[in-house]
Scaffold this motif. Structure first.
Motif, PDB file in Angstrom:
ATOM      1  N   ALA A  70     -28.790  12.359 -59.385  1.00 17.89           N
ATOM      2  CA  ALA A  70     -28.945  11.858 -58.020  1.00 17.89           C
ATOM      3  C   ALA A  70     -28.813  10.346 -57.982  1.00 17.89           C
ATOM      4  CB  ALA A  70     -30.298  12.290 -57.469  1.00 17.89           C
ATOM      5  N   LYS A  71     -29.401   9.656 -58.968  1.00 16.07           N
ATOM      6  CA  LYS A  71     -29.289   8.204 -59.004  1.00 16.07           C
ATOM      7  C   LYS A  71     -27.846   7.756 -59.265  1.00 16.07           C
ATOM      8  CE  LYS A  71     -33.504   7.202 -58.119  1.00 16.07           C
ATOM      9  NZ  LYS A  71     -33.830   6.505 -56.838  1.00 16.07           N
ATOM     10  N   SER A  72     -27.135   8.560 -60.060  1.00 13.89           N
ATOM     11  CA  SER A  72     -25.735   8.226 -60.332  1.00 13.89           C
ATOM     12  C   SER A  72     -24.889   8.306 -59.050  1.00 13.89           C
ATOM     13  CB  SER A  72     -25.172   9.158 -61.394  1.00 13.89           C
ATOM     14  OG  SER A  72     -23.804   8.917 -61.615  1.00 13.89           O
ATOM     15  N   LEU A  73     -25.088   9.373 -58.258  1.00 16.70           N
ATOM     16  CA  LEU A  73     -24.360   9.507 -56.996  1.00 16.70           C
ATOM     17  C   LEU A  73     -24.755   8.392 -56.023  1.00 16.70           C
ATOM     18  CD1 LEU A  73     -24.515  13.397 -56.491  1.00 16.70           C
ATOM     19  CD2 LEU A  73     -22.553  12.021 -57.231  1.00 16.70           C
ATOM     20  N   GLU A  74     -26.046   8.061 -56.033  1.00 16.19           N
ATOM     21  CA  GLU A  74     -26.473   6.971 -55.163  1.00 16.19           C
ATOM     22  C   GLU A  74     -25.790   5.651 -55.561  1.00 16.19           C
ATOM     23  OE1 GLU A  74     -30.584   4.530 -54.001  1.00 16.19           O
ATOM     24  OE2 GLU A  74     -30.697   6.426 -55.146  1.00 16.19           O
ATOM     25  N   GLY A  75     -25.628   5.440 -56.869  1.00 17.42           N
ATOM     26  CA  GLY A  75     -24.950   4.234 -57.332  1.00 17.42           C
ATOM     27  C   GLY A  75     -23.487   4.198 -56.915  1.00 17.42           C
ATOM     28  N   LYS A  76     -22.802   5.374 -56.919  1.00 15.83           N
ATOM     29  CA  LYS A  76     -21.403   5.425 -56.499  1.00 15.83           C
ATOM     30  C   LYS A  76     -21.269   5.002 -55.036  1.00 15.83           C
ATOM     31  CE  LYS A  76     -18.780   8.793 -57.691  1.00 15.83           C
ATOM     32  NZ  LYS A  76     -18.244  10.152 -57.929  1.00 15.83           N
ATOM     33  N   VAL A  77     -22.242   5.461 -54.223  1.00 16.85           N
ATOM     34  CA  VAL A  77     -22.171   5.105 -52.803  1.00 16.85           C
ATOM     35  C   VAL A  77     -22.419   3.619 -52.628  1.00 16.85           C
ATOM     36  CG1 VAL A  77     -23.250   5.460 -50.543  1.00 16.85           C
ATOM     37  CG2 VAL A  77     -22.813   7.416 -52.058  1.00 16.85           C
ATOM     38  N   ARG A  78     -23.405   3.080 -53.350  1.00 16.29           N
ATOM     39  CA  ARG A  78     -23.732   1.669 -53.203  1.00 16.29           C
ATOM     40  C   ARG A  78     -22.565   0.775 -53.691  1.00 16.29           C
ATOM     41  NH1 ARG A  78     -29.022   0.462 -52.129  1.00 16.29           N
ATOM     42  NH2 ARG A  78     -30.489   2.212 -52.233  1.00 16.29           N
ATOM     43  N   ARG A  79     -21.854   1.227 -54.731  1.00 15.40           N
ATOM     44  CA  ARG A  79     -20.753   0.417 -55.274  1.00 15.40           C
ATOM     45  C   ARG A  79     -19.446   0.630 -54.517  1.00 15.40           C
ATOM     46  NH1 ARG A  79     -22.736   2.741 -59.996  1.00 15.40           N
ATOM     47  NH2 ARG A  79     -20.823   4.002 -60.099  1.00 15.40           N
ATOM     48  N   ALA A  80     -19.494   1.509 -53.522  1.00 18.10           N
ATOM     49  CA  ALA A  80     -18.253   1.852 -52.788  1.00 18.10           C
ATOM     50  C   ALA A  80     -17.183   2.301 -53.774  1.00 18.10           C
ATOM     51  CB  ALA A  80     -17.786   0.680 -51.952  1.00 18.10           C
ATOM     52  N   ASP A  81     -17.515   3.378 -54.498  1.00 19.09           N
ATOM     53  CA  ASP A  81     -16.612   3.891 -55.533  1.00 19.09           C
ATOM     54  C   ASP A  81     -15.257   4.225 -54.909  1.00 19.09           C
ATOM     55  OD1 ASP A  81     -15.494   6.288 -57.301  1.00 19.09           O
ATOM     56  OD2 ASP A  81     -16.941   5.163 -58.525  1.00 19.09           O
TER      57      ASP A  81
END
Length: 251
Positions: free
Chosen positions: A172-183
Motif C-alpha cells: 500500500a505504501k508503494s502504491l501511495e509513493g507512485k501516486v505522490r511521485r506522479a509515476d
C-alpha cells in the motif's frame, strides 16, 4: 522439738478435721484421718479398708478415701497402690486435692495421674493439614501436553500472518509513493483511481493482519505454555514501514 510438736498439733486440729467433717457418718474414715495425723500409717490403711467397705459411700467419701489411701501408700512404699488410689479419686473429681501439703514426689505422681485422666477425657484435637488448592484452570491448560505441542506452531502461524499483513501494508505504501511521485505509468484518471483503491485495500488488509498475527504469536507464547529459551517476536520500524522477526527452538 517443741515447735515441731506444736506444728503437728495445729496440723491435726485445722487440717484433717476439716476433711473429716465432710463425712461425719463414716467413723472409720475419721479414724483413718486421726491415725495418719499420729503417723500410724499401717493402722490408717486398715481403717481406710474398713471405711471403703461401707455400702452407702458418697462420692465425696470415695474421693477422700482415695486421696488419703494414695498418700498412705506412698508413705509405706506401696507405689503402685498409691498411684491406683489417686486415679480412683481423680476419676470421681478431676480437680480433687488433699487438704494438706504433699511431699514433692507424691505431688508429682498426683499431677501425672490428673493429666493422664484429663487427656483421656479431653483428647487434643487432631492436627489437620490445610487443604491443597489446585491451580486455576488456565494454569492447568498452560501445563497440559497439548499446550506444549501447540505453542510453537501457533506462534509461527501468527508470525506468518503478521508478515503477510506487513507485506500488504508495504504494498500500500508503494502504491501511495507512485501516486505522490506522479509515476509515468499512470496516464489516465481511471488508472489513478485504481491505484488509490488498491492502496487503500492493501493498507486496510495490512493493518488487520499485522496486529492479529502478533497477538496470536505473543498469546501462544504466554498462555499455551512458558516459552523455551530463545523464543521471541520482534517488530522493528524501517524506512519502508516495519520489519517483524520470529525466533524460536523446538523443545
Amino acid at each position: 522439738m517443741i515447735r515441731l510438736a506444736a506444728g503437728v498439733v495445729v496440723w491435726g486440729c485445722f487440717g484433717f478435721p476439716a476433711l473429716a467433717a465432710d463425712t461425719p457418718r463414716n467413723t472409720a474414715l475419721q479414724r483413718a484421718f486421726r491415725l495418719y495425723n499420729a503417723f500410724e500409717y499401717e493402722k490408717a490403711l486398715k481403717a481406710l479398708e474398713k471405711a471403703s467397705q461401707k455400702p452407702d459411700l458418697t462420692d465425696e467419701e470415695k474421693v477422700s478415701i482415695g486421696l488419703l489411701e494414695g498418700v498412705l501408700s506412698f508413705e509405706t512404699q506401696q507405689l503402685e497402690r498409691g498411684r491406683s488410689a489417686f486415679a480412683r479419686a481423680l476419676e470421681l473429681n478431676l480437680e480433687a486435692n488433699p487438704p494438706f501439703a504433699l511431699a514433692p514426689k507424691v505431688a508429682t505422681v498426683l499431677e501425672e495421674e490428673r493429666e493422664r485422666i484429663r487427656l483421656i477425657r479431653f483428647p487434643p484435637l487432631p492436627v489437620v493439614d490445610p487443604p491443597v488448592i489446585g491451580p486455576p484452570s488456565g494454569e492447568l491448560l498452560s501445563k497440559s501436553p497439548w499446550g506444549s505441542k501447540l505453542r510453537l506452531p501457533v506462534a509461527i502461524g501468527g508470525g506468518a500472518v503478521a508478515v503477510g499483513g506487513l507485506v500488504f501494508w508495504s504494498r500500500a505504501k508503494s502504491l501511495e509513493g507512485k501516486v505522490r511521485r506522479a509515476d509515468p505509468s499512470i496516464t489516465t484518471t481511471k488508472q489513478l483511481d485504481d491505484t488509490l483503491q488498491k492502496g487503500r485495500t492493501f493498507e486496510t488488509v495490512g493493518w488487520v493482519l499485522m496486529p492479529l498475527g502478533v497477538a496470536a504469536s505473543v498469546g501462544s507464547l504466554l498462555f499455551l505454555d512458558s516459552p523455551g529459551p530463545g523464543v521471541g517476536v520482534a517488530l522493528l520500524p524501517t524506512s519502508q514501514g516495519a520489519q517483524m522477526s520470529l525466533s524460536g527452538s523446538f523443545p
